[in-house]
Each structure stands twice: as structure tokens, then as C-alpha cells.
Design a protein around this motif. Structure first.
Motif, PDB file in Angstrom:
ATOM      1  N   THR A   3       0.829  -1.214   0.000  1.00  0.00           N
ATOM      2  CA  THR A   3       0.000   0.000   0.000  1.00  0.00           C
ATOM      3  C   THR A   3       0.856   1.253   0.000  1.00  0.00           C
ATOM      4  O   THR A   3       0.587   2.213  -0.726  1.00  0.00           O
ATOM      5  CB  THR A   3      -0.925   0.005   1.239  1.00  0.00           C
ATOM      6  N   GLU A  53      -7.639  15.397  -9.333  1.00  0.00           N
ATOM      7  CA  GLU A  53      -7.983  14.129  -8.688  1.00  0.00           C
ATOM      8  C   GLU A  53      -7.726  14.270  -7.178  1.00  0.00           C
ATOM      9  O   GLU A  53      -7.045  15.212  -6.737  1.00  0.00           O
ATOM     10  CB  GLU A  53      -7.116  13.009  -9.280  1.00  0.00           C
ATOM     11  N   LYS A 338     -15.199  15.385  -3.555  1.00  0.00           N
ATOM     12  CA  LYS A 338     -14.642  14.295  -4.367  1.00  0.00           C
ATOM     13  C   LYS A 338     -15.356  12.966  -4.101  1.00  0.00           C
ATOM     14  O   LYS A 338     -14.912  11.912  -4.583  1.00  0.00           O
ATOM     15  CB  LYS A 338     -13.148  14.118  -4.057  1.00  0.00           C
ATOM     16  N   ILE A 340     -15.576  11.478  -1.127  1.00  0.00           N
ATOM     17  CA  ILE A 340     -14.895  10.716  -0.064  1.00  0.00           C
ATOM     18  C   ILE A 340     -15.357  11.248   1.280  1.00  0.00           C
ATOM     19  O   ILE A 340     -15.200  12.443   1.562  1.00  0.00           O
ATOM     20  CB  ILE A 340     -13.362  10.858  -0.186  1.00  0.00           C
ATOM     21  N   VAL A 346     -12.761   5.164   5.767  1.00  0.00           N
ATOM     22  CA  VAL A 346     -11.841   5.624   4.720  1.00  0.00           C
ATOM     23  C   VAL A 346     -10.512   4.869   4.804  1.00  0.00           C
ATOM     24  O   VAL A 346      -9.806   4.713   3.808  1.00  0.00           O
ATOM     25  CB  VAL A 346     -11.639   7.165   4.842  1.00  0.00           C
ATOM     26  N   MET A 349     -11.708   1.563   2.882  1.00  0.00           N
ATOM     27  CA  MET A 349     -12.087   1.727   1.479  1.00  0.00           C
ATOM     28  C   MET A 349     -11.049   2.498   0.667  1.00  0.00           C
ATOM     29  O   MET A 349     -10.943   2.312  -0.541  1.00  0.00           O
ATOM     30  CB  MET A 349     -13.446   2.454   1.393  1.00  0.00           C
ATOM     31  N   ASN A 350     -10.325   3.443   1.313  1.00  0.00           N
ATOM     32  CA  ASN A 350      -9.360   4.286   0.594  1.00  0.00           C
ATOM     33  C   ASN A 350      -7.997   4.243   1.281  1.00  0.00           C
ATOM     34  O   ASN A 350      -7.399   5.278   1.577  1.00  0.00           O
ATOM     35  CB  ASN A 350      -9.870   5.737   0.525  1.00  0.00           C
ATOM     36  N   GLU A 351      -7.529   3.032   1.559  1.00  0.00           N
ATOM     37  CA  GLU A 351      -6.266   2.883   2.286  1.00  0.00           C
ATOM     38  C   GLU A 351      -5.106   3.540   1.531  1.00  0.00           C
ATOM     39  O   GLU A 351      -4.222   4.158   2.130  1.00  0.00           O
ATOM     40  CB  GLU A 351      -5.968   1.397   2.504  1.00  0.00           C
ATOM     41  N   LEU A 353      -5.246   6.158  -0.430  1.00  0.00           N
ATOM     42  CA  LEU A 353      -5.344   7.612  -0.305  1.00  0.00           C
ATOM     43  C   LEU A 353      -4.785   8.076   1.040  1.00  0.00           C
ATOM     44  O   LEU A 353      -4.065   9.079   1.117  1.00  0.00           O
ATOM     45  CB  LEU A 353      -6.811   8.042  -0.443  1.00  0.00           C
TER      46      LEU A 353
END
Length: 497
Positions: A3, A53, A338, A340, A346, A349-351, A353
């Protein structure tokens, strides 16, 4: 490790790096101009993040604010005018060092301590945030209700103004948060027939208006003339810094850790961290009588704390969706834009990020050293920027950013109106941070309160039935009782005998 490697590859893309470097230069410019704060700089970046982004958008805000906090030290040392509120605690010492011919040493120590403090703050963020997030996955609406209420309480408690003014500012934010559709009943509240208000008050125009328009109005009424500035030399900024840092190494380590912890308190922020650590370092110093006379000890302590607080503020922001300061309040608005939603999920789901945020912080603090040295060398040109041209350009950016958030003129009028309200409040010593937190956390409090009441069939005993919810509830109510006790005792002491 996979990651982290993926996050590093996302951050080190050429286009993302270019945005981070450009945002760093922008942050140094904003911080070095007296009157332009790091929060205002972040608010003005929001319109640009529409087109980015998530990773470069977050990178732009992190890099700009990290640089702005350090750059605020430059006018403080050269002119005795702190560029940002976070530099105010040690401006007197830095300016006295300039009078002693030690300007470069003061700014060199500022720069390296800011980078060290920032890296310590990132370490705290990277270690603490995932652990707390994993623990928070088991939270229910009861825990979130008390947690949001505790966040609002801390915002008033640590406010630099009086608790009464902090509470009034918070009330305005909570009132604004009730505009729009009721989260449970589905009925309209305070929309006055305006379709733009059905979804509630948009956070982006509010943030731009409160932090940019208020400052523009202040500068119009009080234009600042910049006197001739001294010239800084690169070799002198590096000479003696290592010896100074080694001499005060324990204080730097202590202040960095304290700064990161203070930053994690909702509403506290970098300026409170700097004042608190300056006072603590003076208390434990062997030469407290030298503070305020051009002594570097207070400078190295407080400047390491304010950058550490910047990273620490991301702990409650990412883990609970509760902003640690006004900058992270803006970041929450950008993340929501965005798609999120900050919170413990988070981290699941968005490790990637989240890991990218850690990498961006490390990169920004390392970039601060070479870019900060260049900023000090170019300080005379930066601070010489003509304000009659600068502020109209900022106003145009404010209008574009507010309009672009929802493509409606209503948001522009909202931004201008709330900017005027913020100006009046600040001129009367009302803090703005509680108001912002009230606006952001108000829906969280209401939604979790109503969900909890439905689950408990209207009973309040269930709010204390779960161990963590009960602990948070007792702690929050205890803080309320303490605040009330001290307010009553102060009033009795001030009453005529």
C-alpha cells in the motif's frame, strides 16, 4: 508495504509532483505576505481542486499550508509583523535577534525546526490514525453523538477568545447547519422558498467568504506599508543552526510531540500550539529571563510545535471526520466534493489515499528546507508585492471559486454575506473556528442524536449504556460542568464587594 509503495507511486507522478511544488511556492508567498493566513491560502486553493484528482488536490492543500506556516516567520523576524497567527508567539524574540544582527540564525532555526516538527507530527499521524480508526470501526451512533459533542466542546474550551464568545460563535454555526432538509423528517427548514438552500448551506462559499473576504475588508480599512527590508545570506542561515538545534534538542522533541497532540484537539490549531509550547519552554528553561529579548530557545520550541500541530490536526479529521482546525475543515469540504467521506471506513475503502496523505506530508516537510531557504533570499521581492493589485486578484479568485462550487450566483452572494459577518465577528474578538466546526459537526450531532433516540425509543439511559459511549458522555458533561463552575467563580470574584 504494498500500500505504501502504491501511495508513493501515486504521489511521485510527474504531474502530482509539479502541483505539489507549485502549491509549495504559492504557500510560501501567502505565508510571507503579512495578513494572508494559511487558512485563507487553503480556501483560495479550493476552486483549483475542483479540476484535480483526490491525491493532487490533497497534496496542493497540504504543501501550501505546510509552507505557509513556516513562511509566516519571515515577516515576523524582519518586520516584527507575523505573517500568520501561528508565528505570533515568538515574533518578539525573532525580531530582537534581527536587531542583534542574528536575523539569518533566527530564520535558519525557524526553518529546520519547522521541518523537524512537521516530520514528528507526520509520525504521530501515521502511527496513531490507523490504530484509532480500527478501534473506531465498532462505534455506533451513540459514540459518534458524544464524540461530535466533545469536538464542539473542545472548540469552545481551547478558543483564544472568551468562552462566551466562543459559544456564541458556535451557536451561529449550529444555526446555519440546520438550514435545508431535515435529516429525519424530510421537511424543509429555513429555506425561505430558495431552492439553493434545500440541500443546506454549501461549505465551500462559507469557508472562502469567512477567511478571504474578511481579510480583504480588513486590509482595505488598514493598508499596510512595508518598510525597507534587510538582505539575508544563505551561508549565514546555515551557520550555527546545527549547534542551536543540538543545544535545545530536548525542547524541540518535547514541543513537537505536544504540538501534534494539541493539533489533534478540534478547533485548537497551530497558533494555540505555538503559544502553549512557548509558555511551557519558558517554564522549564534555565534562562527564562531571556525570553522576549532575542533568545532562540523559545523560537525553536514554538516553531517546531506549530508545524507538528498541522499534521496532528489530520488525526481527528481522517479518523472521525471531525476537523482539527480550520484548514482541515476546508480539506473535509474538498474530500466530500470528491465523494470521499472522512471516517474510520476511509482507512478500509481508501487505504491508498490515506497512505498518500502520509507521503505528501513527509515530502512537503522535506521540500520546505530548500524552498524555504530560497523564500528567505527572495523575501524582499515577495513582501514588496503591491497590495492594491494583490487583493483585487484575490477577490476575483473568491468569486470564481464560490460560483464554481455549485454553478450558481447564490453561492457568490452567500460568500460575500458571510464574509461580512465574519469580518464583524472578528473585529469584535469572536473566534471563527467554533462557527466553522458548528456548521460541519451540526449535521453529525443531529443525525446521530435522532438515530440514537429512535433506537432507544426516546430513552436517554442507552446513551451511557455502552462503555465507550458512557465514558465519552461523562467526560463531555464533566467538561461542561467545569466550564460552568469556572465561569460562575470568575463572575463571583469580579462582583463588587
Amino acid at each position: 508495504m504494498d500500500t505504501l509503495a502504491a501511495a508513493t507511486s501515486m504521489v511521485f507522478r510527474p504531474d502530482v509532483l509539479a502541483i505539489i511544488v507549485a502549491a509549495s511556492a504559492y504557500g510560501l508567498f501567502i505565508g510571507a505576505i503579512p495578513g494572508l493566513t494559511a487558512t485563507m491560502g487553503a480556501a483560495l486553493l479550493v476552486p483549483i481542486t475542483f479540476f484535480l484528482e483526490p491525491v493532487p488536490a490533497i497534496g496542493a492543500i497540504v504543501a501550501a499550508t505546510t509552507m505557509a506556516i513556516f513562511a509566516g516567520d519571515i515577516p515576523g523576524a524582519m518586520l516584527r509583523i507575523p505573517g500568520t497567527p501561528a508565528s505570533a508567539a515568538y515574533t518578539e524574540d525573532a525580531y530582537k535577534m534581527r536587531q542583534k544582527g542574528q536575523l539569518e540564525l533566527a530564520l535558519g532555526a525557524n526553518l529546520f525546526c519547522s521541518a523537524i516538527g512537521g516530520l514528528v507530527g507526520v509520525a504521530v499521524l501515521a502511527i496513531a490514525a490507523p490504530q484509532i480508526a480500527e478501534f473506531a470501526l465498532g462505534f455506533s451512533s451513540y459514540e459518534y453523538f458524544w464524540l461530535a459533542l466533545l469536538g464542539l466542546t473542545c472548540a469552545v474550551l481551547v478558543s483564544s477568545a472568551s468562552a462566551v464568545k466562543g459559544a456564541l460563535s458556535l451557536s451561529i454555526g449550529l444555526l446555519l447547519s440546520t438550514v435545508g432538509i431535515d435529516v429525519v423528517m424530510g421537511s424543509r427548514r429555513f429555506t425561505f422558498g430558495e431552492t439553493e438552500l434545500i440541500a443546506g448551506i454549501s461549505i465551500i462559499p462559507v469557508l472562502i467568504g469567512m477567511f478571504a473576504i474578511g481579510e480583504i475588508l480588513r486590509r482595505i480599512g488598514d493598508p499596510m506599508a512595508i518598510p525597507p527590508l534587510p538582505k539575508a545570506r544563505m551561508e549565514a542561515m546555515l551557520a550555527g543552526v546545527g549547534r542551536t538545534l543540538w543545544m535545545y534538542r530536548n525542547g524541540v522533541a518535547r514541543s513537537s510531540a505536544i504540538g501534534a497532540i494539541i493539533g489533534a484537539l478540534p478547533g485548537a490549531g497551530a497558533d494555540i500550539a505555538a503559544w502553549v509550547t512557548y509558555a511551557i519552554s519558558k517554564r522549564f528553561s534555565r534562562t527564562p529571563e531571556k525570553y522576549g529579548s532575542g533568545h532562540p530557545e523559545g523560537i525553536v520550541n514554538a516553531s517546531s510545535a506549530n508545524n507538528a500541530a498541522l499534521s496532528g490536526a489530520y488525526v481527528p479529521t481522517l479518523v472521525f471526520g471531525i476537523p482539527g482546525d480550520t484548514i482541515t475543515a476546508i480539506l473535509i469540504g474538498v474530500l466530500l466534493m470528491k465523494g470521499i467521506t472522512p471516517g474510520p471506513m476511509v482507512f478500509v475503502m481508501n487505504e491508498g489515499l490515506v497512505s498518500a496523505v502520509f507521503v505528501i506530508f513527509v515530502l512537503a516537510n522535506l521540500l520546505m528546507i530548500p524552498l524555504g531557504l530560497l523564500a528567505v533570499l527572495a523575501a524582499r521581492r515577495i513582501m514588496g508585492a503591491p497590495q492594491p493589485i494583490l487583493f483585487p486578484i484575490i477577490l476575483v479568485f473568491c468569486i470564481i471559486g464560490s460560483f464554481a462550487s455549485n454553478n450558481t450566483l447564490f453561492d457568490v452572494w452567500l460568500m460575500l454575506g458571510l464574509g461580512l459577518v465574519a469580518f464583524v465577528l472578528e473585529e469584535n474578538a469572536f473566534p471563527l473556528a467554533p462557527m466553522i466546526l458548528g456548521l460541519i459537526l451540526g449535521p453529525l450531532v443531529e443525525e446521530n442524536l435522532m438515530q440514537s433516540l429512535i433506537k432507544s425509543s426516546g430513552g436517554f439511559a442507552e446513551f451511557f449504556a455502552r462503555p465507550i459511549a458512557g465514558t465519552l458522555g461523562v467526560f463531555t458533561l464533566g467538561l461542561w460542568a467545569l466550564m460552568l463552575f469556572f465561569a460562575l467563580r470568575r463572575r463571583m470574584q469580579e462582583a463588587p464587594q
